[in-house]
Design a protein around this motif. Structure first.
Motif, short mmCIF file in Angstrom:
data_model
loop_
_atom_site.label_atom_id
_atom_site.label_comp_id
_atom_site.label_asym_id
_atom_site.label_seq_id
_atom_site.Cartn_x
_atom_site.Cartn_y
_atom_site.Cartn_z
N VAL A 1 37.61 31.68 65.52
CA VAL A 1 38.44 31.25 65.01
C VAL A 1 38.68 32.79 63.86
CG1 VAL A 1 37.78 29.06 64.21
CG2 VAL A 1 37.14 31.15 62.10
N SER A 2 40.01 32.81 64.11
CA SER A 2 41.16 33.84 63.43
C SER A 2 40.07 34.38 62.42
CB SER A 2 42.05 34.06 63.14
OG SER A 2 42.58 32.78 62.27
N ASP B 1 51.76 17.37 75.70
CA ASP B 1 50.61 17.48 76.79
C ASP B 1 49.33 17.63 75.85
OD1 ASP B 1 50.30 17.30 79.75
OD2 ASP B 1 48.28 18.56 79.14
N ALA B 2 47.57 17.27 76.77
CA ALA B 2 46.69 17.33 76.21
C ALA B 2 46.81 18.55 75.99
CB ALA B 2 46.03 16.08 77.02
N MET B 3 46.82 19.64 76.65
CA MET B 3 46.60 20.70 77.54
C MET B 3 47.71 21.23 76.12
SD MET B 3 44.28 23.05 78.25
CE MET B 3 44.60 25.05 78.48
N HIS B 4 47.78 22.01 74.65
CA HIS B 4 48.65 22.79 74.28
C HIS B 4 47.94 23.62 73.12
CE1 HIS B 4 47.74 20.60 69.96
NE2 HIS B 4 46.98 20.16 71.16
N GLY B 5 48.62 24.69 72.94
CA GLY B 5 48.73 25.27 71.68
C GLY B 5 49.41 25.34 70.49
N LEU B 6 49.38 23.92 69.68
CA LEU B 6 49.67 23.22 69.07
C LEU B 6 48.55 23.78 67.49
CD1 LEU B 6 53.23 21.36 69.33
CD2 LEU B 6 52.66 24.05 69.57
N GLU B 7 48.05 24.66 67.54
CA GLU B 7 47.16 24.38 66.47
C GLU B 7 47.10 23.68 64.90
OE1 GLU B 7 44.87 27.50 65.54
OE2 GLU B 7 44.21 26.91 64.11
N GLY B 8 46.17 22.58 65.22
CA GLY B 8 46.39 21.55 63.83
C GLY B 8 47.02 20.07 63.93
N THR C 1 54.63 23.62 74.04
CA THR C 1 53.88 24.61 73.07
C THR C 1 54.59 25.69 72.53
OG1 THR C 1 51.55 23.92 73.46
CG2 THR C 1 51.63 25.56 72.60
N GLU C 2 55.11 26.05 74.14
CA GLU C 2 56.41 27.37 73.86
C GLU C 2 57.60 28.21 73.44
OE1 GLU C 2 55.46 27.06 78.50
OE2 GLU C 2 53.91 29.76 78.14
N TYR D 1 56.75 27.82 69.87
CA TYR D 1 56.21 29.41 69.24
C TYR D 1 57.84 29.86 68.75
CZ TYR D 1 51.41 28.89 70.80
OH TYR D 1 50.28 28.62 71.02
N THR E 1 46.74 35.44 66.50
CA THR E 1 46.77 34.94 67.47
C THR E 1 47.49 34.20 68.69
OG1 THR E 1 48.27 33.07 66.36
CG2 THR E 1 46.23 33.66 65.69
N ASN E 2 47.32 33.72 70.00
CA ASN E 2 48.33 33.24 70.77
C ASN E 2 49.84 33.58 70.44
OD1 ASN E 2 45.56 33.48 71.77
ND2 ASN E 2 46.38 32.82 74.10
#
Lengths: 92, 343
Positions: free
Chosen positions: B128-129, B237-244, B270-271, B274, B325-326
């Motif tokens: 974690v950050s 999608d299950a693979m995502h980068g939307l934390e929380g 996700t993108e 962002y 973060t990313n």
């Protein structure tokens, strides 16, 4: 080059539930191409339309973030460990 | 047990609405505890970003939950879960508050624990950050790290093991299954939005993690106007980068989530979320986290589908915790393209 790839939970639907799969290739990009051949559908989760690594995907080569190496062109040796980690846990 | 608790809390919720009305009219100038400063967050109308893109009778507002003292919407649920734990005796002197969360709930629990004088222990993945570790430690909470490869599942399992070793020592709020979580929003977020829009809200849009905000706020708004549309936002999608946020179809569904109470759901990539974060900073002067970007995209979709209405969404936090973060990987390229487009 034969490597092992650690697969995160959200991508295990493509690997039959396996958390680790073998793949081959001389660079990360080639390893990912091999992964797609073996597990169709996985590539577009990792790379965007231009073939670049998606922003929310982290790939580690023997523990090092490939963004700090040569990204997708990072060279891979026999026996290397590759880990795919979604950036959900929040940075460094 | 859960049902009884919910109905008794609901009647208490109704009784508490009147005094909180007064609190907002006369802002709290002096507080006895930081806990009293939770809630009553501002509602910001989003204008520049949607200029010329909506029908003249449509407006979008975002509730800026980053103004809570712990910096996020999670302060509301954390306070309520601890309050209920204290009142029903499951949290009492000698106990430690424990949970597996690296996110805003961890920060909120650490803050509330400090304010009520109870020790807090949080289990989180080691990657974690740095900001998060520092914030949580600054509130005096203890962090136990789990294997980063196992992500949040690893933290959940390790947390379970720690509790199993000394079950009597711990109080686990369990935000995914604790009805005090949506209740916090039924009692505060919902009434605030109703007052702030003078009852004009027609659509409520919120991203789903535990789904507490969406469930509790939506339930309140429908109780005062059954025509209010309640819309959930989730990753595409299950693979995502939307934390929380949770992709419900591939996740362990939270016990407090009841899909039948929603009018619809919107999936967000996700993108694009962002990019929306970059746009919100650039065009509105509001720097937020990725879940706000996702909520904004969904709110715009809803607003563009209607001819008249008042769409309210939630911006769960500000963006300062995510700078390392990313989320920010693509900003330079986005900015370059944007600048070229502006010329």
């Amino acid at each position: 080059m034969a490597v092992r790839v650690r697969v995160p939970t959200p991508l295990r639907r493509f690997t039959g539930g396996k958390d680790e799969v073998p793949a081959e290739g001389a660079s990360i990009r080639l390893v990912l191409e091999d992964l797609e051949r073996l597990h169709p559908g996985i590539r577009e989760r990792l790379l965007d339309d231009k073939g670049e690594i998606r922003r929310f995907v982290n790939i580690y080569l023997n523990g090092d973030d490939i963004r700090f190496l040569e990204s997708l062109n990072s060279k891979v040796k026999d026996g290397d460990d590759i880990s795919i980690v979604p950036a959900i846990a929040g940075g460094r | 047990m859960a049902t009884t608790f919910q109905s008794s809390q609901r009647s208490r919720a109704d009784a508490s609405i009147a005094p909180s009305l007064e609190r907002e009219v006369v802002p709290v100038a002096r507080a006895n505890s930081v806990l009293e400063l939770i809630g009553n967050t501002p509602l910001l109308e989003i204008t520049r970003l949607v200029h010329g893109k909506l029908a003249p009778g449509v407006r979008i507002f975002a509730k800026l939950e980053g103004f809570n003292p712990g910096g996020s919407v999670k302060d509301r649920a954390a306070r309520k879960m601890i309050e209920v734990g204290l009142s029903d005796g499951s949290l009492r002197p000698g106990k430690t508050i424990i949970d597996s969360t690296s996110g805003n709930t961890g920060i909120a629990l650490a803050m509330v624990g400090a304010a009520v004088g109870y020790p807090v222990e949080l289990v989180m993945a080691e990657n974690v950050s740095r900001e998060r570790k520092k914030i949580i430690e600054a509130y005096g909470a203890k962090i136990t790290f789990s294997d980063p490869m196992e992500s949040s599942d690893g933290a959940i399992l390790l947390c379970r093991k720690i509790i199993e070793r000394e079950p009597a020592k711990y109080f686990k709020p369990d935000q995914y299954n604790n009805e005090a979580n949506p209740l916090a929003h039924f009692e505060t977020t919902g009434p605030e939005i109703w007052r702030q829009t003078r009852g004009q809200v027609t659509h409520f849009v919120a991203a789903m993690g535990t789904s507490g905000t969406l469930m509790g706020t939506g339930r309140y708004l429908k109780s005062v106007n059954p025509r209010v549309q309640v819309i959930g936002v989730e990753p595409d999608d299950a693979m995502h980068g939307l934390e929380g946020l949770k992709h419900m179809a591939s996740s362990i569904v939270p016990g407090i989530y009841h899909e039948k109470e929603l009018d619809s759901k919107i999936a967000v990539g996700t993108e694009e979320a962002y990019d929306m974060v970059y746009t919100l900073g650039h065009d509105e002067g509001v720097l937020v986290g990725q879940s706000s970007g996702a909520a904004m995209i969904a709110a715009i979709k809803v607003a563009q589908s209607i001819r008249e209405g008042c769409v309210v969404t939630i911006f769960p936090d500000f963006g300062d915790k995510y700078l390392s973060t990313n989320l920010w990987i693509g900003w330079q390229e986005w900015h370059r393209k944007r600048s070229a487009g502006d010329r």
